[in-house]
Enzyme design. Structure first.
Site, PDB file in Angstrom:
ATOM      1  N   VAL A  13      47.539  -3.772 148.536  1.00 40.64           N
ATOM      2  CA  VAL A  13      48.932  -3.640 149.108  1.00 40.64           C
ATOM      3  C   VAL A  13      48.988  -4.647 149.750  1.00 40.64           C
ATOM      4  O   VAL A  13      50.226  -5.372 149.963  1.00 40.64           O
ATOM      5  CB  VAL A  13      48.766  -2.227 149.789  1.00 40.64           C
ATOM      6  CG1 VAL A  13      50.197  -2.043 150.475  1.00 40.64           C
ATOM      7  CG2 VAL A  13      48.449  -1.097 148.750  1.00 40.64           C
ATOM      8  N   GLU A 120      56.722   4.940 153.157  1.00 41.53           N
ATOM      9  CA  GLU A 120      57.352   4.974 151.733  1.00 41.53           C
ATOM     10  C   GLU A 120      56.319   4.622 150.679  1.00 41.53           C
ATOM     11  O   GLU A 120      56.423   5.481 149.463  1.00 41.53           O
ATOM     12  CB  GLU A 120      58.514   3.909 151.694  1.00 41.53           C
ATOM     13  CG  GLU A 120      59.175   4.128 150.260  1.00 41.53           C
ATOM     14  CD  GLU A 120      59.716   5.270 150.230  1.00 41.53           C
ATOM     15  OE1 GLU A 120      60.676   5.669 150.924  1.00 41.53           O
ATOM     16  OE2 GLU A 120      59.360   6.296 149.373  1.00 41.53           O
ATOM     17  N   GLY A 125      53.986   5.252 145.207  1.00 43.60           N
ATOM     18  CA  GLY A 125      54.132   3.989 144.908  1.00 43.60           C
ATOM     19  C   GLY A 125      55.450   3.445 145.032  1.00 43.60           C
ATOM     20  O   GLY A 125      56.058   3.366 146.146  1.00 43.60           O
ATOM     21  N   ILE A 127      58.220   4.247 143.896  1.00 39.43           N
ATOM     22  CA  ILE A 127      59.294   5.102 143.566  1.00 39.43           C
ATOM     23  C   ILE A 127      59.992   5.413 145.303  1.00 39.43           C
ATOM     24  O   ILE A 127      59.106   5.955 146.212  1.00 39.43           O
ATOM     25  CB  ILE A 127      58.903   6.682 143.301  1.00 39.43           C
ATOM     26  CG1 ILE A 127      58.386   6.682 141.726  1.00 39.43           C
ATOM     27  CG2 ILE A 127      59.988   7.529 143.105  1.00 39.43           C
ATOM     28  CD1 ILE A 127      57.797   8.058 141.293  1.00 39.43           C
ATOM     29  N   GLY A 178      41.689  -1.112 136.597  1.00 38.86           N
ATOM     30  CA  GLY A 178      42.146  -1.198 138.245  1.00 38.86           C
ATOM     31  C   GLY A 178      43.134  -0.009 138.664  1.00 38.86           C
ATOM     32  O   GLY A 178      43.411   0.025 139.819  1.00 38.86           O
ATOM     33  N   GLU A 181      39.963   4.851 141.284  1.00 38.71           N
ATOM     34  CA  GLU A 181      38.884   4.391 142.296  1.00 38.71           C
ATOM     35  C   GLU A 181      37.500   4.334 141.654  1.00 38.71           C
ATOM     36  O   GLU A 181      37.307   4.844 140.671  1.00 38.71           O
ATOM     37  CB  GLU A 181      38.820   5.648 143.250  1.00 38.71           C
ATOM     38  CG  GLU A 181      40.449   6.055 143.915  1.00 38.71           C
ATOM     39  CD  GLU A 181      40.919   4.888 144.881  1.00 38.71           C
ATOM     40  OE1 GLU A 181      40.124   4.319 145.444  1.00 38.71           O
ATOM     41  OE2 GLU A 181      42.162   5.050 145.062  1.00 38.71           O
ATOM     42  N   LYS A 196      49.513  13.552 148.743  1.00 37.84           N
ATOM     43  CA  LYS A 196      50.821  12.919 148.582  1.00 37.84           C
ATOM     44  C   LYS A 196      51.587  14.193 148.752  1.00 37.84           C
ATOM     45  O   LYS A 196      52.864  13.907 149.300  1.00 37.84           O
ATOM     46  CB  LYS A 196      50.768  12.091 147.391  1.00 37.84           C
ATOM     47  CG  LYS A 196      50.326  10.924 147.389  1.00 37.84           C
ATOM     48  CD  LYS A 196      50.008  10.472 145.885  1.00 37.84           C
ATOM     49  CE  LYS A 196      49.385   9.242 145.835  1.00 37.84           C
ATOM     50  NZ  LYS A 196      48.815   8.731 144.497  1.00 37.84           N
TER      51      LYS A 196
HETATM   52  N1  LIG Z   1      45.932   0.304 145.621  1.00 34.79           N
HETATM   53  C1  LIG Z   1      47.423   0.804 145.364  1.00 34.79           C
HETATM   54  O1  LIG Z   1      47.983   0.710 144.450  1.00 34.79           O
HETATM   55  C2  LIG Z   1      47.971   1.689 146.540  1.00 34.79           C
HETATM   56  C3  LIG Z   1      49.180   2.459 146.572  1.00 34.79           C
HETATM   57  C4  LIG Z   1      49.547   3.284 147.142  1.00 34.79           C
HETATM   58  C5  LIG Z   1      48.661   3.293 148.500  1.00 34.79           C
HETATM   59  N2  LIG Z   1      47.775   2.686 148.754  1.00 34.79           N
HETATM   60  C6  LIG Z   1      46.884   3.006 150.108  1.00 34.79           C
HETATM   61  O2  LIG Z   1      47.158   1.719 150.840  1.00 34.79           O
HETATM   62  C7  LIG Z   1      45.796   1.288 151.497  1.00 34.79           C
HETATM   63  C8  LIG Z   1      45.306   0.079 151.034  1.00 34.79           C
HETATM   64  O3  LIG Z   1      44.895   0.237 149.729  1.00 34.79           O
HETATM   65  P1  LIG Z   1      44.482  -1.190 148.949  1.00 34.79           P
HETATM   66  O4  LIG Z   1      44.402  -0.795 147.627  1.00 34.79           O
HETATM   67  O5  LIG Z   1      45.218  -2.387 149.439  1.00 34.79           O
HETATM   68  O6  LIG Z   1      43.016  -1.263 149.646  1.00 34.79           O
HETATM   69  P2  LIG Z   1      41.986  -2.458 149.341  1.00 34.79           P
HETATM   70  O7  LIG Z   1      42.523  -3.321 148.219  1.00 34.79           O
HETATM   71  O8  LIG Z   1      40.670  -2.118 149.294  1.00 34.79           O
HETATM   72  O9  LIG Z   1      41.892  -3.267 150.658  1.00 34.79           O
HETATM   73  C9  LIG Z   1      41.631  -2.877 152.020  1.00 34.79           C
HETATM   74  C10 LIG Z   1      41.612  -3.775 152.940  1.00 34.79           C
HETATM   75  O10 LIG Z   1      41.609  -3.253 154.245  1.00 34.79           O
HETATM   76  C11 LIG Z   1      40.850  -4.136 154.976  1.00 34.79           C
HETATM   77  N3  LIG Z   1      40.070  -3.258 156.012  1.00 34.79           N
HETATM   78  C12 LIG Z   1      39.325  -2.242 155.821  1.00 34.79           C
HETATM   79  N4  LIG Z   1      39.191  -1.765 157.308  1.00 34.79           N
HETATM   80  C13 LIG Z   1      39.575  -2.704 158.071  1.00 34.79           C
HETATM   81  C14 LIG Z   1      39.738  -2.622 159.695  1.00 34.79           C
HETATM   82  N5  LIG Z   1      39.284  -1.844 160.382  1.00 34.79           N
HETATM   83  N6  LIG Z   1      40.564  -3.475 160.136  1.00 34.79           N
HETATM   84  C15 LIG Z   1      41.202  -4.382 159.328  1.00 34.79           C
HETATM   85  N7  LIG Z   1      41.270  -4.547 157.963  1.00 34.79           N
HETATM   86  C16 LIG Z   1      40.461  -3.633 157.270  1.00 34.79           C
HETATM   87  C17 LIG Z   1      39.794  -4.699 154.122  1.00 34.79           C
HETATM   88  O11 LIG Z   1      39.312  -5.917 154.770  1.00 34.79           O
HETATM   89  P3  LIG Z   1      38.390  -6.975 154.114  1.00 34.79           P
HETATM   90  O12 LIG Z   1      39.417  -7.737 153.084  1.00 34.79           O
HETATM   91  O13 LIG Z   1      37.813  -7.792 155.025  1.00 34.79           O
HETATM   92  O14 LIG Z   1      37.365  -6.284 153.051  1.00 34.79           O
HETATM   93  C18 LIG Z   1      40.816  -5.079 152.905  1.00 34.79           C
HETATM   94  O15 LIG Z   1      41.411  -6.329 153.060  1.00 34.79           O
HETATM   95  C19 LIG Z   1      45.096   2.629 151.290  1.00 34.79           C
HETATM   96  O16 LIG Z   1      45.232   3.578 152.135  1.00 34.79           O
HETATM   97  C20 LIG Z   1      45.392   3.199 149.872  1.00 34.79           C
HETATM   98  O17 LIG Z   1      45.039   4.614 149.733  1.00 34.79           O
HETATM   99  C21 LIG Z   1      47.231   2.043 147.828  1.00 34.79           C
END
Ligand SMILES: NC(=O)c1ccc[n+]([C@@H]2O[C@H](COP(=O)([O-])OP(=O)(O)OC[C@H]3O[C@@H](n4cnc5c(N)ncnc54)[C@H](OP(=O)(O)O)[C@@H]3O)[C@@H](O)[C@H]2O)c1
Length: 392
Positions: A13, A120, A125, A127, A178, A181, A196
């Site tokens: 994200v 949002e 996502g 939407i 991808g 999870e 959600k």
């Molecule tokens: N992926 C999607 O399509 C999607 C869609 C909707 C919502 N979300 C939500 O959005 C959030 C992020 O998802 P993501 O897929 O982007 O996760 P991700 O790819 O696993 O990335 C997580 C990031 O958070 C960082 N992080 C973890 N703990 C931290 C802390 N204490 N302080 C600062 N940074 C920290 C990690 O740091 P490092 O880089 O150092 O490991 C990494 O950069 C989640 O809650 C997920 O449920 C994701």
């Protein structure tokens, strides 16, 4: 002056948001001043000076007015959002688990601090569902919400139906692509869409429901036999989230696999797409579909929150409507299909009416009318018995 944004998290994200802002080349509503991440050893695609490992570098910077929380750890995420709000910053979060579990505290924090929290990207996502519920439907009355809110399980169900693949194969495929999870429990046991749905319920009905009270049965034990049964009845299986107002100010909320007929709008919702159907008093039924996950779609949803904040395009109405937590009203009957591989477990569910009962080579199949409360009471044992249940 350009708005300065502090970003927490540079994963799917966070990088999506960064890339979109970079593509906009200064015409976007703000710029990311600092990025806070966790892992010092991880290679980064940007110069080291852009990153920090100390959250205070963002919180205490008076020029940073907006914080984007895009981390993956719910407890850390709550700490970031809490501190941001208390420091008087506008906060945007994508973390549905944290938001749903801590909703009452977050509403209190918003009231106490006067700061604003937007989310949002947390459901559906790309939407624009929260913005529509806040703005477009503000003077309408939402009567019900149905949704496919988890892209990975929709991808798996699509591939099982369209290509005849088995569950372990589609799960592996979803992980390779991808969408799923690495720990698939959140998806296949329907916890992710339950979080959600809690957020959508708050926005649509002004009610708070604890995530654990949402009835959920996932698709972990689905087999080709179930997909075949649905096809024989010209139906497809979708994992459907449903919420509607119920008597005594309660809400009826559940996530259940459903065998949907061709006239149902979710019948043609394929692959990793999400869909949300809103039923309102004036507009009747409307359906929004789009990518429920992915870097640019979710990054863009975060950007839309930043835009809305800068234009003051959000309504405090829903925030003020917050009340004490409400209950899930499950005194309601549905018709279900139940396949169980263990004949010894037949006594697990008591039906109001049995429409069909068939012994199978392994186990049995029942189609019948049953109370949602009976399903909720047996949810744990249904899982243990490797049963598959779907509404019809
Ligand atoms: N992926 C999607 O399509 C999607 C869609 C909707 C919502 N979300 C939500 O959005 C959030 C992020 O998802 P993501 O897929 O982007 O996760 P991700 O790819 O696993 O990335 C997580 C990031 O958070 C960082 N992080 C973890 N703990 C931290 C802390 N204490 N302080 C600062 N940074 C920290 C990690 O740091 P490092 O880089 O150092 O490991 C990494 O950069 C989640 O809650 C997920 O449920 C994701």
């Amino acid at each position: 002056m350009t708005t300065q944004i502090g970003l927490f998290g540079f994963g799917v994200v966070g990088q999506g948001l960064y890339e979109i802002l970079a593509q906009k080349n200064g015409t976007a509503p703000g710029r990311i001043t600092r990025i806070c991440v966790r892992d010092r050893a991880k290679p980064r695609s940007l110069p080291p000076g852009k990153f920090t490992f100390n959250p205070e570098d963002i919180f205490s910077d008076p020029d940073i007015s907006h914080i984007v929380e895009a981390t993956d750890r719910p407890d850390d995420a709550f700490g970031i959002v809490r501190r941001g709000l208390l420091m008087g910053k506008t906060v945007v979060s994508a973390n549905k688990k944290m938001l749903a579990e801590r909703l009452p505290e977050l509403l209190h924090l918003q009231r106490a601090s006067g700061s604003r929290l937007l989310y949002e990207a947390s459901a559906g996502g790309s939407i624009p569902i929260f913005r529509n519920l806040e703005q477009f439907y503000r003077h309408d009355q939402v009567r019900g919400i149905r949704g496919v809110l988890n892209g990975s399980t929709n991808f798996m169900l699509s591939r099982m139906t369209d290509e005849g693949l088995a569950f372990p194969e589609v799960l592996a495929l979803a992980q390779q692509s991808g969408f799923a999870e690495s720990d698939p429990t959140l998806d296949v046991d329907a916890h992710d869409p339950a979080y959600k749905l809690v957020l959508l319920i708050y926005q649509a009905f002004g009610k708070i429901l604890a995530p654990e009270s949402v009835l959920r049965l996932g698709i972990r034990h689905i087999s080709a036999e179930d997909v075949g049964f649905a096809a024989q009845h010209s139906r497809k299986i979708r994992l459907l989230a449903t919420a509607e107002p119920a008597p005594e100010g309660k809400i009826r909320a559940h996530i259940l696999p459903a065998m949907v007929p061709p006239r149902d709008p979710f019948f043609n919702l394929h692959d990793e797409y999400n869909g949300i159907q809103i039923q309102t008093f004036f507009t009747e039924n409307q359906m929004l579909t789009g990518k429920g996950a992915g870097s640019l779609p979710t990054g863009f949803a975060v950007l839309s929150d930043l835009n809305a904040s800068l234009r003051q395009e959000f309504a405090p109405v829903r925030l003020l409507a917050a009340t004490a937590p409400t209950q899930n009203h499950l005194q309601h009957e549905v018709v279900i299909y139940w396949r169980c591989p263990d004949p010894g477990r037949r006594g697990l569910l008591t039906f109001q009416e049995i429409l069909e009962e068939t012994p199978l080579e392994s186990g049995f199949r029942v189609v019948g009318r049953i109370g949602l409360d009976a399903l909720a009471a047996a949810a744990g044992e249904l899982g243990e018995s490797r049963s598959f249940v779907a509404t019809m």
